[in-house]
Scaffold this motif. Sequence first.
Motif, PDB file in Angstrom:
ATOM      1  N   MET A   1       0.795  -1.187   0.000  1.00  0.00           N
ATOM      2  CA  MET A   1       0.000   0.000   0.000  1.00  0.00           C
ATOM      3  C   MET A   1       0.851   1.271   0.000  1.00  0.00           C
ATOM      4  N   ILE A   2       2.096   1.159   0.422  1.00  0.00           N
ATOM      5  CA  ILE A   2       2.924   2.350   0.502  1.00  0.00           C
ATOM      6  C   ILE A   2       3.223   2.900  -0.898  1.00  0.00           C
ATOM      7  N   GLY A  63      -4.495   8.459  -0.326  1.00  0.00           N
ATOM      8  CA  GLY A  63      -3.189   7.896   0.034  1.00  0.00           C
ATOM      9  C   GLY A  63      -3.046   7.703   1.526  1.00  0.00           C
ATOM     10  N   ILE A  64      -3.581   8.624   2.295  1.00  0.00           N
ATOM     11  CA  ILE A  64      -3.528   8.503   3.760  1.00  0.00           C
ATOM     12  C   ILE A  64      -4.377   7.320   4.221  1.00  0.00           C
ATOM     13  N   LEU A  69      -5.125   2.248   7.200  1.00  0.00           N
ATOM     14  CA  LEU A  69      -5.941   1.057   7.459  1.00  0.00           C
ATOM     15  C   LEU A  69      -5.116  -0.217   7.653  1.00  0.00           C
ATOM     16  N   ARG A  70      -4.088  -0.415   6.860  1.00  0.00           N
ATOM     17  CA  ARG A  70      -3.182  -1.569   7.010  1.00  0.00           C
ATOM     18  C   ARG A  70      -3.882  -2.930   6.973  1.00  0.00           C
ATOM     19  N   HIS A  71      -4.914  -3.074   6.186  1.00  0.00           N
ATOM     20  CA  HIS A  71      -5.585  -4.365   6.013  1.00  0.00           C
ATOM     21  C   HIS A  71      -5.659  -4.671   4.521  1.00  0.00           C
ATOM     22  N   ASP A  72      -6.123  -5.855   4.193  1.00  0.00           N
ATOM     23  CA  ASP A  72      -6.243  -6.248   2.794  1.00  0.00           C
ATOM     24  C   ASP A  72      -7.268  -5.399   2.050  1.00  0.00           C
ATOM     25  N   TYR A  73      -8.258  -4.919   2.737  1.00  0.00           N
ATOM     26  CA  TYR A  73      -9.313  -4.138   2.092  1.00  0.00           C
ATOM     27  C   TYR A  73      -8.998  -2.643   2.034  1.00  0.00           C
ATOM     28  N   ILE A  75      -7.004  -0.926   0.132  1.00  0.00           N
ATOM     29  CA  ILE A  75      -6.961  -0.395  -1.230  1.00  0.00           C
ATOM     30  C   ILE A  75      -8.372  -0.236  -1.784  1.00  0.00           C
ATOM     31  N   ILE A  76      -9.277  -1.108  -1.394  1.00  0.00           N
ATOM     32  CA  ILE A  76     -10.662  -1.010  -1.857  1.00  0.00           C
ATOM     33  C   ILE A  76     -11.335   0.218  -1.255  1.00  0.00           C
ATOM     34  N   VAL A  77     -11.100   0.462   0.022  1.00  0.00           N
ATOM     35  CA  VAL A  77     -11.672   1.637   0.676  1.00  0.00           C
ATOM     36  C   VAL A  77     -11.091   2.911   0.074  1.00  0.00           C
ATOM     37  N   ALA A  78      -9.759   2.936  -0.141  1.00  0.00           N
ATOM     38  CA  ALA A  78      -9.103   4.113  -0.716  1.00  0.00           C
ATOM     39  C   ALA A  78      -9.588   4.370  -2.142  1.00  0.00           C
TER      40      ALA A  78
END
Length: 101
Positions: A1-2, A63-64, A69-73, A75-78
């Motif tokens: 995610m980074i 991006g924040i 969130l640091r979870h698998d989802y 990127i979906i939320v972002a």
Amino acid sequence: MIGFSIMMWFISLILIFLGVSLLKGNYSSVHGKVFDTTNDKEGYAKELGKPTLLIGIGLLISGIIAVILRHDYSIIVAAGFLLLIVVIAGIWFYKVQKRFS
């Protein structure tokens, strides 16, 4: 995610600078049919600066979100948040285009 977050931050930085420049009335980066036919070029640039700034801030927040969130989802939320911002800004751009054409 980074990687996603860093990319969003750099793009948001560019769009925020562009949005602020447009809000100041600098229309040297604006072109197109509506821009060529309008009489109020500075007003048109200022109105385009507002949704541009919204997209820049939305990219920054996206991006924040991806980092926090640091979870698998995350990127979906972002991406979902980013999609919402793009739809709102797209409608806003459309209204500006119609008002000045």
